[in-house]
Design an enzyme around this catalytic site. Structure first.
Site, PDB file in Angstrom:
ATOM      1  N   ILE A  26       0.837  -1.200   0.000  1.00 28.68           N
ATOM      2  CA  ILE A  26       0.000   0.000   0.000  1.00 28.68           C
ATOM      3  C   ILE A  26       0.871   1.250   0.000  1.00 28.68           C
ATOM      4  CG2 ILE A  26      -1.655   1.334   1.357  1.00 28.68           C
ATOM      5  CD1 ILE A  26      -2.906  -1.348   2.208  1.00 28.68           C
ATOM      6  N   TYR A 155      -3.110  -7.197  16.319  1.00 29.81           N
ATOM      7  CA  TYR A 155      -3.231  -6.361  15.132  1.00 29.81           C
ATOM      8  C   TYR A 155      -4.572  -5.631  15.127  1.00 29.81           C
ATOM      9  CZ  TYR A 155      -3.743  -5.054  10.208  1.00 29.81           C
ATOM     10  OH  TYR A 155      -3.942  -4.347   9.039  1.00 29.81           O
ATOM     11  N   LYS A 159      -5.297  -1.491  15.501  1.00 29.93           N
ATOM     12  CA  LYS A 159      -5.897  -0.690  14.440  1.00 29.93           C
ATOM     13  C   LYS A 159      -7.113   0.096  14.926  1.00 29.93           C
ATOM     14  CE  LYS A 159      -2.997  -1.461  11.118  1.00 29.93           C
ATOM     15  NZ  LYS A 159      -2.187  -0.351  10.578  1.00 29.93           N
TER      16      LYS A 159
END
Length: 257
Positions: A26, A155, A159
């Protein structure tokens, strides 16, 4: 009578953009998108991406507060300002099952994904304020932040914390004309997804099963995420702030994510 504000004027000079995680899927796509529109793009990552053309590259460990601050202030001194931060650096973690994930691994993932995000956001925001720059800070979260899941808990937790950093900073920095937003990818064809699929035991089967859960029935390509990043970092769109934009193929339309 409401007067038109000069704040809506679009800058004629190229933006100076810092992209962290610039060597990842990304991040690299974001670099290409911002350069294509004429931004001066400086990349930062653990290692450079072979063949990638940048205005400059700096090795960066986002968990190193002193190194992060030094990089941000170096760029401000070199260019006179930073107009855009795209913070795409992050890690997934190596243990899918939360019940066997060590506390040390949890802390390390949070340190990279959350503490690193806070540190670089604070440093760039400080430089923007000090230089009077009405800039844009764009953070990468994930649709994984928005629901309970049975794997990769550190994770996912990291986030949702990124979203809270974004919301708070959008409120804090709004009076300075600085916009702060987040893009939340779903499954994207990147090395990080390859890691997740490999750890599941059957990469192709895992990919197909995951894609079948999405209304679009496919993964995003990095360039599709980069288009959202390009939009939210366009100075013409700086009035948009505090936004969490899913780029996830309709993941939250009742068909799983």
């Amino acid at each position: 009578m409401v007067q038109q504000s000069s704040a809506v004027a679009v800058e004629e000079q190229p933006q100076v953009a810092l992209v962290t995680g610039s060597s990842g899927g990304i991040g690299a796509a974001a670099v290409d998108a911002l350069q294509a529109r004429g931004d001066i793009v400086v990349g930062a990552d653990r290692v450079p991406l072979e063949g990638q053309l940048l205005g400059g590259f700096h090795e960066l460990d986002v968990t190193d507060e002193a190194q992060t601050a030094a990089l941000v202030h170096q760029l401000a001194a070199e260019y006179g300002r930073i107009d855009v931060l795209v913070h795409a650096a992050g890690v997934l973690g190596g243990t899918p099952d939360p019940m066997i994930t060590s506390t040390a691994e949890f802390e390390q993932i949070m340190r990279v994904n959350t503490t690193g995000t806070f540190t670089i956001t604070r440093e760039v925001a400080t430089v923007m304020r000090d230089t009077g720059t009405k800039g844009t800070i764009l953070l990468l979260s994930s649709v994984a932040a928005k629901e309970a899941r049975v794997d990769y808990l550190p994770y996912n937790a990291s986030k949702i914390a990124v979203l809270h950093i974004m919301w708070s900073m959008a409120k804090i920095l709004g009076p300075d004309g600085i916009s702060v937003n987040a893009v939340n990818p779903g499954p994207v064809s990147t090395p990080m997804w390859g890691q997740l699929a490999d750890q599941s035991g059957s990469a192709q089967a895992a990919r197909e099963a995951r894609a079948a859960q999405l209304p679009m029935q496919r993964f995003a390509e990095p360039v599709e995420v980069a288009r959202a990043i390009e939009f939210l970092t366009d100075p013409a769109n700086r009035y948009i702030t505090g936004v969490s934009l899913d780029v996830a193929g309709g993941a939250h339309l009742g068909m799983g994510s």
